[in-house]
Design a protein around this motif. Structure first.
Motif, PDB file in Angstrom:
ATOM      1  N   LEU A   1       0.821  -1.213   0.000  1.00 47.88           N
ATOM      2  CA  LEU A   1       0.000   0.000   0.000  1.00 47.88           C
ATOM      3  C   LEU A   1       0.853   1.261   0.000  1.00 47.88           C
ATOM      4  CD1 LEU A   1      -3.000  -0.948   2.323  1.00 47.88           C
ATOM      5  CD2 LEU A   1      -2.715  -1.241  -0.136  1.00 47.88           C
ATOM      6  N   ARG A   2       1.999   1.216   0.650  1.00 47.97           N
ATOM      7  CA  ARG A   2       2.927   2.356   0.580  1.00 47.97           C
ATOM      8  C   ARG A   2       3.449   2.518  -0.856  1.00 47.97           C
ATOM      9  NH1 ARG A   2       1.307   5.267   4.585  1.00 47.97           N
ATOM     10  NH2 ARG A   2       1.800   4.476   6.666  1.00 47.97           N
ATOM     11  N   ALA A   3       3.706   1.392  -1.508  1.00 39.98           N
ATOM     12  CA  ALA A   3       4.136   1.452  -2.909  1.00 39.98           C
ATOM     13  C   ALA A   3       3.029   2.045  -3.771  1.00 39.98           C
ATOM     14  CB  ALA A   3       4.504   0.053  -3.396  1.00 39.98           C
TER      15      ALA A   3
ATOM     16  N   ILE B   1      -5.162  -7.368  12.004  1.00 39.72           N
ATOM     17  CA  ILE B   1      -4.172  -6.299  12.116  1.00 39.72           C
ATOM     18  C   ILE B   1      -3.799  -5.760  10.737  1.00 39.72           C
ATOM     19  CG2 ILE B   1      -1.769  -5.847  12.771  1.00 39.72           C
ATOM     20  CD1 ILE B   1      -2.321  -8.049  15.029  1.00 39.72           C
ATOM     21  N   ALA B   2      -3.651  -6.672   9.768  1.00 35.87           N
ATOM     22  CA  ALA B   2      -3.297  -6.262   8.408  1.00 35.87           C
ATOM     23  C   ALA B   2      -4.418  -5.452   7.758  1.00 35.87           C
ATOM     24  CB  ALA B   2      -2.963  -7.488   7.562  1.00 35.87           C
ATOM     25  N   GLU B   3      -5.654  -5.915   7.932  1.00 37.92           N
ATOM     26  CA  GLU B   3      -6.773  -5.173   7.321  1.00 37.92           C
ATOM     27  C   GLU B   3      -6.960  -3.812   7.984  1.00 37.92           C
ATOM     28  OE1 GLU B   3     -11.520  -5.315   6.226  1.00 37.92           O
ATOM     29  OE2 GLU B   3     -10.668  -6.971   7.402  1.00 37.92           O
ATOM     30  N   GLU B   4      -6.810  -3.780   9.287  1.00 35.05           N
ATOM     31  CA  GLU B   4      -6.913  -2.518  10.021  1.00 35.05           C
ATOM     32  C   GLU B   4      -5.883  -1.506   9.510  1.00 35.05           C
ATOM     33  OE1 GLU B   4      -7.851  -1.926  14.653  1.00 35.05           O
ATOM     34  OE2 GLU B   4      -5.839  -2.707  14.265  1.00 35.05           O
ATOM     35  N   GLU B   5      -4.673  -1.995   9.254  1.00 33.97           N
ATOM     36  CA  GLU B   5      -3.614  -1.139   8.716  1.00 33.97           C
ATOM     37  C   GLU B   5      -3.981  -0.637   7.325  1.00 33.97           C
ATOM     38  OE1 GLU B   5       0.321   0.706   8.621  1.00 33.97           O
ATOM     39  OE2 GLU B   5      -1.114   0.120  10.158  1.00 33.97           O
ATOM     40  N   ALA B   6      -4.590  -1.506   6.525  1.00 37.20           N
ATOM     41  CA  ALA B   6      -4.984  -1.124   5.169  1.00 37.20           C
ATOM     42  C   ALA B   6      -5.984   0.033   5.188  1.00 37.20           C
ATOM     43  CB  ALA B   6      -5.585  -2.327   4.443  1.00 37.20           C
ATOM     44  N   TRP B   7      -6.981  -0.051   6.055  1.00 39.37           N
ATOM     45  CA  TRP B   7      -7.976   1.029   6.136  1.00 39.37           C
ATOM     46  C   TRP B   7      -7.358   2.311   6.676  1.00 39.37           C
ATOM     47  CZ3 TRP B   7     -11.900   0.924   3.234  1.00 39.37           C
ATOM     48  CH2 TRP B   7     -12.556  -0.270   2.934  1.00 39.37           C
ATOM     49  N   LYS B   8      -6.388   2.169   7.568  1.00 38.00           N
ATOM     50  CA  LYS B   8      -5.691   3.343   8.087  1.00 38.00           C
ATOM     51  C   LYS B   8      -4.947   4.061   6.968  1.00 38.00           C
ATOM     52  CE  LYS B   8      -1.904   4.583  11.226  1.00 38.00           C
ATOM     53  NZ  LYS B   8      -0.854   4.034  12.140  1.00 38.00           N
ATOM     54  N   ILE B   9      -4.200   3.299   6.163  1.00 39.62           N
ATOM     55  CA  ILE B   9      -3.441   3.891   5.058  1.00 39.62           C
ATOM     56  C   ILE B   9      -4.380   4.462   3.996  1.00 39.62           C
ATOM     57  CG2 ILE B   9      -1.858   3.359   3.147  1.00 39.62           C
ATOM     58  CD1 ILE B   9      -0.513   1.310   5.037  1.00 39.62           C
ATOM     59  N   ALA B  10      -5.502   3.783   3.754  1.00 41.75           N
ATOM     60  CA  ALA B  10      -6.460   4.241   2.739  1.00 41.75           C
ATOM     61  C   ALA B  10      -7.031   5.617   3.074  1.00 41.75           C
ATOM     62  CB  ALA B  10      -7.591   3.228   2.601  1.00 41.75           C
ATOM     63  N   LYS B  11      -7.062   5.953   4.368  1.00 41.27           N
ATOM     64  CA  LYS B  11      -7.638   7.229   4.796  1.00 41.27           C
ATOM     65  C   LYS B  11      -6.607   8.351   4.879  1.00 41.27           C
ATOM     66  CE  LYS B  11     -11.529   5.267   7.439  1.00 41.27           C
ATOM     67  NZ  LYS B  11     -11.456   3.898   6.919  1.00 41.27           N
TER      68      LYS B  11
END
Length: 337
Positions: free
Chosen positions: A108-110, A170-180
């Motif tokens: 997601l950072r990429a 934990i991985a999905e939670e991180e994904a939504w954090k980055i998406a926002k």
């Protein structure tokens, strides 16, 4: 047909292969990540019709900083399927938590740095939805529910299923954090399946190497008695692949989290279907009267059914196709000796 380039991480895995095939069949261009060229070569040998029609990117360690920076160049759509699913956990962080969390974080950072990316679909899991303290029949899980596990609790845990479930949450939670985050220009969709069954289409070097979920179906073969049901909810991998495609192509899927459960089952049902569908193999399958299973939670996947028009593949068809594919692999492996 589409000329858009899709990046599928973990393209040689069980779900990853099904997702890759679904995109290719829809006419998308696909770049798949694998850990080695050998995995890419074996995938093409398994699917010769796509030899030369899929690009490969070698990502040896998905948790490494910048792991996907090269692979994502020029990509418009991303399907992140790569994440560990096994219960052979010797070091909670090294074997499960870090790969799941950092693999998601790195891709997601990429994607944040690649301006061409428009949509990301993440293979999450029902594991990120369930609560181990609420598995009774009074509970109905939906896409609004979240597993309460934390990184710290999973780091200290000694139960592999709990650690795996925590890793997905934990991985999905991180994904939504980055998406926002303000620097994110793409939309996210997450897919939360339970036990993913269905025909195996990935390269398999031995029957012991079958993925964990399909292996749960294979476990009824050559068993003295029907094994205990690992987890009583299922979905077919072909439906999950279809949902991944729609997750990055349908406008309604933007910003959505989908619980994707086709139904509930018991291993005695698998044994019963298998004995009838494969009479030549019936002597290898224990006889057992179908059970209603132990009372357990309910689930509601109506959101994905309504919004993406999903009509689930039936359980009997799924089990027949799963076992047929594994029996075929068994035959091929015996023939190669």
């Amino acid at each position: 047909m589409s000329s858009e380039l899709v990046l599928v991480s973990g393209a040689s895995g069980f779900v990853g292969t099904a997702v890759t095939l679904a995109f290719l069949e829809k006419g998308f261009r696909v770049r798949g990540t694998v850990r080695s060229q050998d995995k890419a070569d074996k995938w093409e040998a398994k699917h010769p019709q796509y030899k030369g029609k899929i690009e490969w990117a070698i990502v040896k360690d998905i948790a490494e900083k910048g792991a996907f920076d090269e692979a994502i160049k020029g990509v418009t759509l991303v399907a992140h399927t790569a994440s560990p699913f096994h219960y052979d956990v010797k070091d909670n962080e090294r074997d499960m938590l870090i790969p799941a969390l950092e693999g998601t974080r790195q891709i997601l950072r990429a994607a944040q740095k690649e301006p061409s990316v428009k949509r990301v679909v993440l293979t999450s899991s029902f594991a990120s939805v369930l609560d181990f303290d609420k598995l009774g029949p009074e509970t109905t899980f939906t896409e609004k529910d979240w597993n309460p596990a934390t990184y710290d609790s999973a780091k200290k845990a000694d139960q592999p299923p709990y650690i795996y479930c925590a890793s997905k949450k934990i991985a999905e939670e991180e994904a939504w954090k980055i998406a926002k985050e303000p620097e994110t220009k793409w939309d996210l969709c997450t897919v939360c399946p339970p036990m993913v069954l269905g025909p195996i289409s990935q390269p398999v070097g031995s029957l012991d190497a079958i993925n964990t979920s399909a292996g749960a179906v294979w476990a009824v073969v050559d068993a003295k008695e029907v094994p205990e049901t690992t987890f009583p909810v299922w979905v077919d991998v072909r439906d999950i692949a279809d949902i991944h495609v729609k997750g990055v192509t349908e406008d309604i899927a933007k910003g959505k989290r989908y619980l994707c459960i086709a139904g509930h089952y018991d291993n005695t049902q698998i044994a019963s279907i298998a004995r009838k569908a494969f009479p030549d193999q019936a002597s290898r399958i224990p006889d057992a009267k179908p059970s209603d299973g132990s009372p357990h939670f309910k689930t509601d996947s109506s959101l994905v059914e309504k919004e993406l028009g999903i009509k689930w593949i039936g359980f009997e068809q799924c089990i027949k196709d799963t076992l047929s594919s594994i029996f075929e692999v068994e035959k091929e492996l015996k023939g190669s000796k």
